[in-house]
Design an enzyme around this catalytic site. Sequence first.
Site, short mmCIF file in Angstrom:
data_model
loop_
_atom_site.label_atom_id
_atom_site.label_comp_id
_atom_site.label_asym_id
_atom_site.label_seq_id
_atom_site.Cartn_x
_atom_site.Cartn_y
_atom_site.Cartn_z
N GLY A 97 0.88 -1.31 -0.01
CA GLY A 97 -0.03 -0.08 -0.23
C GLY A 97 0.98 1.22 0.03
O GLY A 97 2.28 1.08 0.27
N HIS A 148 6.35 3.55 17.27
CA HIS A 148 5.86 2.00 16.65
C HIS A 148 6.06 1.20 17.80
O HIS A 148 4.85 0.15 17.90
CB HIS A 148 6.74 2.12 15.43
CG HIS A 148 6.03 2.42 14.06
ND1 HIS A 148 4.83 2.11 13.54
CD2 HIS A 148 6.58 3.48 13.31
CE1 HIS A 148 4.78 2.90 12.36
NE2 HIS A 148 5.72 3.89 12.46
N ARG A 174 2.83 -1.00 19.33
CA ARG A 174 2.66 -2.62 19.58
C ARG A 174 2.52 -3.13 20.95
O ARG A 174 1.94 -3.92 21.12
CB ARG A 174 4.06 -3.20 19.02
CG ARG A 174 4.15 -3.02 17.61
CD ARG A 174 5.27 -3.83 16.80
NE ARG A 174 6.50 -3.50 17.28
CZ ARG A 174 7.22 -2.56 16.74
NH1 ARG A 174 7.05 -1.96 15.75
NH2 ARG A 174 8.49 -2.48 17.23
N GLU A 191 15.81 -5.92 15.37
CA GLU A 191 15.99 -4.89 14.43
C GLU A 191 17.05 -5.53 13.54
O GLU A 191 18.20 -5.90 14.08
CB GLU A 191 16.54 -3.78 15.15
CG GLU A 191 15.81 -3.06 16.23
CD GLU A 191 15.98 -1.78 16.79
OE1 GLU A 191 17.15 -1.18 16.32
OE2 GLU A 191 15.26 -1.27 17.62
#
Length: 199
Positions: free
Chosen positions: A7, A48, A52, A63
């Site tokens: 998207g 973020h 979460r 990461e």
Amino acid sequence: MLVLVTGGARSGKSSFAEAYASSLAGEGVYIATAQAYDEEMKDRIALHRQQRDEAGYRWTTVEQPYELAGVLMQWALNKETGSEKAAGSPKAPVVLIDCLTLWLSNWLLRYEQEPDAEQRVKGELDQLVAACRRFADSGRNLVLVTNEVGYGLVPEYKLGRQFRDLSGIMNQRLAREAEQVFLVTAGIPIELKSRAFRL
């Protein structure tokens, strides 16, 4: 199962991918590819993580801005050999990678000054596609998040054109491998693979 979610920017693709992944297993591994080059990016990453944590789903964050193929291949091998507890293998069957567009950008910037930069990045992509397929074939669920970047104008500079073209190639290749492909627009996900027209 291999799932690709794509998207535009702020389309809701990451939120959908997280919700969809959480429906596949009781816990998950979140592989983040972003690198914090400045304070604004550090704040984004922190937000973020907070979102979460507040979602109430148990994520273990890893990461990994570059070595996605190596990590996935190792976890697939651990699953196949029954040594899942070794080498930091995830305990949950769902893994979410967010996002592949940043991963691609990381590699392209690393090789930017090399005369064969595009071929080197394509080599990294070959490894990633093979690792994703191997990982999914090992019986795990893998959800990939990527961006659609080709709807705008042709970039004026070479690196921008390489990024746009390689993004399109990456998305096509992973979509071919995926069992499900979702396009998210204005927060609304549509599953595309089952609706694809076949010649």
